[in-house]
Design an enzyme around this catalytic site. Structure first.
Site, PDB file in Angstrom:
ATOM      1  N   TYR A  63      40.201   7.371  -8.766  1.00  0.00           N
ATOM      2  CA  TYR A  63      38.948   7.035  -9.446  1.00  0.00           C
ATOM      3  C   TYR A  63      39.154   7.139 -10.948  1.00  0.00           C
ATOM      4  O   TYR A  63      39.052   8.199 -11.548  1.00  0.00           O
ATOM      5  CB  TYR A  63      37.821   7.975  -9.018  1.00  0.00           C
ATOM      6  N   PRO A 211      27.577   6.039   2.078  1.00  0.00           N
ATOM      7  CA  PRO A 211      26.587   6.547   3.043  1.00  0.00           C
ATOM      8  C   PRO A 211      25.212   5.907   2.943  1.00  0.00           C
ATOM      9  O   PRO A 211      24.430   5.994   3.890  1.00  0.00           O
ATOM     10  CB  PRO A 211      26.507   8.036   2.696  1.00  0.00           C
ATOM     11  N   LEU A 212      24.913   5.240   1.827  1.00  0.00           N
ATOM     12  CA  LEU A 212      23.591   4.637   1.660  1.00  0.00           C
ATOM     13  C   LEU A 212      23.595   3.127   1.832  1.00  0.00           C
ATOM     14  O   LEU A 212      22.591   2.467   1.576  1.00  0.00           O
ATOM     15  CB  LEU A 212      23.010   5.006   0.293  1.00  0.00           C
ATOM     16  N   GLY A 213      24.724   2.578   2.243  1.00  0.00           N
ATOM     17  CA  GLY A 213      24.759   1.138   2.479  1.00  0.00           C
ATOM     18  C   GLY A 213      25.944   0.485   1.833  1.00  0.00           C
ATOM     19  O   GLY A 213      27.082   0.744   2.208  1.00  0.00           O
TER      20      GLY A 213
END
Length: 276
Positions: A63, A211-213
């Protein structure tokens, strides 16, 4: 609402809250692994998350590269011993964007990656270190063996694998104790249910990325805005659904907003209320 566990305990007895913080979005705008545009804001955001009770912070050498780990290292140094820091090695970044990802799971490369992560995170031992992605040119047993050597040397406490299928996970477990799996999974899109069920049955943490889409590095904002329902925002509801799916799922929603970080962490309080 069924009773939902708010904590997860690893096999060595270490317990952490189930909702953590993923730091990939702090490395740049969607589609770019470049540095977050405001270093001080990133430091303040991570410290705020720790102050409100977030303990699990997930990063990776890729990252940035290195940028996210260095941000975590600076931000959380004052919380030494009070946070659980995870990172990953096995990927080289040659430039911005996902098209510049190169897997490198050679033992010598992973040994170097662990040392670089230790320096960037400014810690003596990393709580959890993953093989970020399986190198098709290197047997996964060799890659995990390198992480096992780092563990034996006291450089990492726990070993994880990321972006693996069930067969690869089982091969990894034949070499070392695997404490966590990080694969893509969310309530809207689903994912590898077999891996979730297997890890739940074997005391292994399952940490879903995205995790949210949507993958924010590729598709932009992970979850569309919407109205709260029964006290839960759309993001909170997605996190709650993950917590309900299996007791070993540890969501790590990422954000660049302190308000959203607070809302995400608050799900652990909300699930103690009325059924939604």
């Amino acid at each position: 609402m069924t009773n939902i566990a708010k904590d997860f305990t690893f096999k060595d007895g270490t317990t952490i809250p189930r909702i953590g913080f993923g730091t990939m979005r702090l490395t740049g705008q969607p589609g770019n692994f470049g540095p977050y545009e405001d270093w001080d804001a990133g430091v303040a955001l991570l410290r705020r998350a720790a102050d409100i009770g977030v303990r699990h912070f997930d990063s990776a050498r890729a990252y940035g590269p290195h940028h996210s780990e260095r941000l975590v290292g600076e931000a959380l140094g004052s919380h030494a011993g009070g946070v659980f820091i995870a990172s990953k090695g096995g990927i080289e970044k040659a430039g911005p964007g996902v098209e510049f990802i190169k897997r490198d799971g050679r033992p010598e490369a992973l040994a170097r990656h662990v040392d670089e992560s230790l320096a960037s995170l400014a810690v003596e031992r990393i709580d959890l270190y993953y093989l970020h992605s399986v190198d098709p040119n290197v047997p996964i047993e060799d890659s995990i063996g390198a992480l096992a050597a780092a563990q034996a040397a006291g450089k990492i406490a726990r070993i994880g694998v990321s972006n693996v299928d069930l067969h690869q996970l089982k091969r990894s477990m034949a070499v070392a104790r695997i404490d966590a799996v990080q694969n893509r999974y969310n309530p809207a899109d689903g994912g590898d249910e077999a891996v979730i069920d297997f890890t739940a049955g074997n005391g292994i943490a399952f940490i879903p990325w995205g995790p949210l889409g949507a993958n924010p590095m590729i598709h932009g904002a992970p979850l569309a805005e919407g109205n709260a329902q029964n006290g839960f925002t759309p993001a909170q509801r997605a996190i709650r659904d993950l917590l309900e799916r299996a007791p070993n799922i540890l969501p790590i929603p990422g954000t660049t907003s302190a308000t959203h970080a607070e809302e995400n962490a608050r799900v652990l309080e909300l699930i103690g209320g009325d059924d939604a």
